[in-house]
Write a protein that holds these residues in place. Sequence first.
Motif, PDB file in Angstrom:
ATOM      1  N   ARG A  12      11.676  -2.786   3.417  1.00 14.34           N
ATOM      2  CA  ARG A  12      10.337  -3.341   3.566  1.00 14.34           C
ATOM      3  C   ARG A  12       9.427  -2.402   4.355  1.00 14.34           C
ATOM      4  O   ARG A  12       8.249  -2.243   4.026  1.00 14.34           O
ATOM      5  CB  ARG A  12      10.408  -4.714   4.243  1.00 14.34           C
ATOM      6  CG  ARG A  12      11.012  -5.781   3.329  1.00 14.34           C
ATOM      7  CD  ARG A  12      11.160  -7.118   3.995  1.00 14.34           C
ATOM      8  NE  ARG A  12       9.877  -7.605   4.461  1.00 14.34           N
ATOM      9  CZ  ARG A  12       9.739  -8.541   5.385  1.00 14.34           C
ATOM     10  NH1 ARG A  12      10.792  -9.080   5.949  1.00 14.34           N
ATOM     11  NH2 ARG A  12       8.543  -8.927   5.753  1.00 14.34           N
ATOM     12  N   PHE A  33       6.112  -0.590   2.917  1.00  9.51           N
ATOM     13  CA  PHE A  33       4.814  -0.712   3.575  1.00  9.51           C
ATOM     14  C   PHE A  33       4.189   0.661   3.813  1.00  9.51           C
ATOM     15  O   PHE A  33       3.005   0.862   3.544  1.00  9.51           O
ATOM     16  CB  PHE A  33       4.935  -1.454   4.912  1.00  9.51           C
ATOM     17  CG  PHE A  33       3.640  -1.475   5.659  1.00  9.51           C
ATOM     18  CD1 PHE A  33       2.642  -2.372   5.313  1.00  9.51           C
ATOM     19  CD2 PHE A  33       3.389  -0.560   6.674  1.00  9.51           C
ATOM     20  CE1 PHE A  33       1.429  -2.364   5.974  1.00  9.51           C
ATOM     21  CE2 PHE A  33       2.183  -0.551   7.343  1.00  9.51           C
ATOM     22  CZ  PHE A  33       1.195  -1.451   6.993  1.00  9.51           C
ATOM     23  N   GLY A  71       2.470  -0.475   0.622  1.00  9.80           N
ATOM     24  CA  GLY A  71       1.897  -1.724   1.125  1.00  9.80           C
ATOM     25  C   GLY A  71       0.577  -1.596   1.842  1.00  9.80           C
ATOM     26  O   GLY A  71      -0.319  -2.415   1.652  1.00  9.80           O
ATOM     27  N   SER A 109       4.524  -6.348   2.355  1.00  8.16           N
ATOM     28  CA  SER A 109       5.838  -5.889   2.819  1.00  8.16           C
ATOM     29  C   SER A 109       7.024  -6.476   2.050  1.00  8.16           C
ATOM     30  O   SER A 109       8.142  -6.483   2.567  1.00  8.16           O
ATOM     31  CB  SER A 109       6.006  -6.241   4.298  1.00  8.16           C
ATOM     32  OG  SER A 109       6.092  -7.641   4.452  1.00  8.16           O
ATOM     33  N   VAL A 121       1.117  -7.562  10.680  1.00  4.35           N
ATOM     34  CA  VAL A 121       2.173  -8.270   9.950  1.00  4.35           C
ATOM     35  C   VAL A 121       2.113  -9.757  10.269  1.00  4.35           C
ATOM     36  O   VAL A 121       2.194 -10.606   9.372  1.00  4.35           O
ATOM     37  CB  VAL A 121       3.562  -7.679  10.286  1.00  4.35           C
ATOM     38  CG1 VAL A 121       4.680  -8.556   9.750  1.00  4.35           C
ATOM     39  CG2 VAL A 121       3.672  -6.266   9.745  1.00  4.35           C
TER      40      VAL A 121
END
Length: 161
Positions: A36, A40, A44, A80, A146
Amino acid sequence: MSDPTTTQNGSGATDRSEGVNVSVERHENSPSIAVRAAYFLLIGWWASGIWLSVAWFLVVTIIGMPIGIKMINLVPKIVSLKERRIETTLTESASGDVTITESGSEQHSLVVRAVYFLLVGWWLSGVWMSLAWVASVTIVGLPVAVWMYDRLPYVVSLYKY
């Protein structure tokens, strides 16, 4: 752990004996945190800027509103690869029947969500998205971004991701 035994009765029907064990395993659908994070950094952060711009533009139009809201609800995945939380409930009745139910988070009624969106959500989501995206392009602000992205569906329409 006992194995269920099956017998046939005189009518040809199948009876199951007591002692059936049920095992439910939950597997996390989201990729690992390393995957993830790499996603990102490579995709992302810039894809989310485009996605958010298009989504918010659609939200402020009457015709595009349903698509824009759906896009906003998918922001945590676009940013993400975070999957939506699914809750699993296991219930056993008095007769021994086992029911497994999977569902998302309990949501507010559609009327409440619509009124909130019309009064607050449409404009607050624009401010929230802008601040989250600016925070996401800085190392220091990344944890805050986030957190903000995870709450964006709730900010726009009280949708629990």
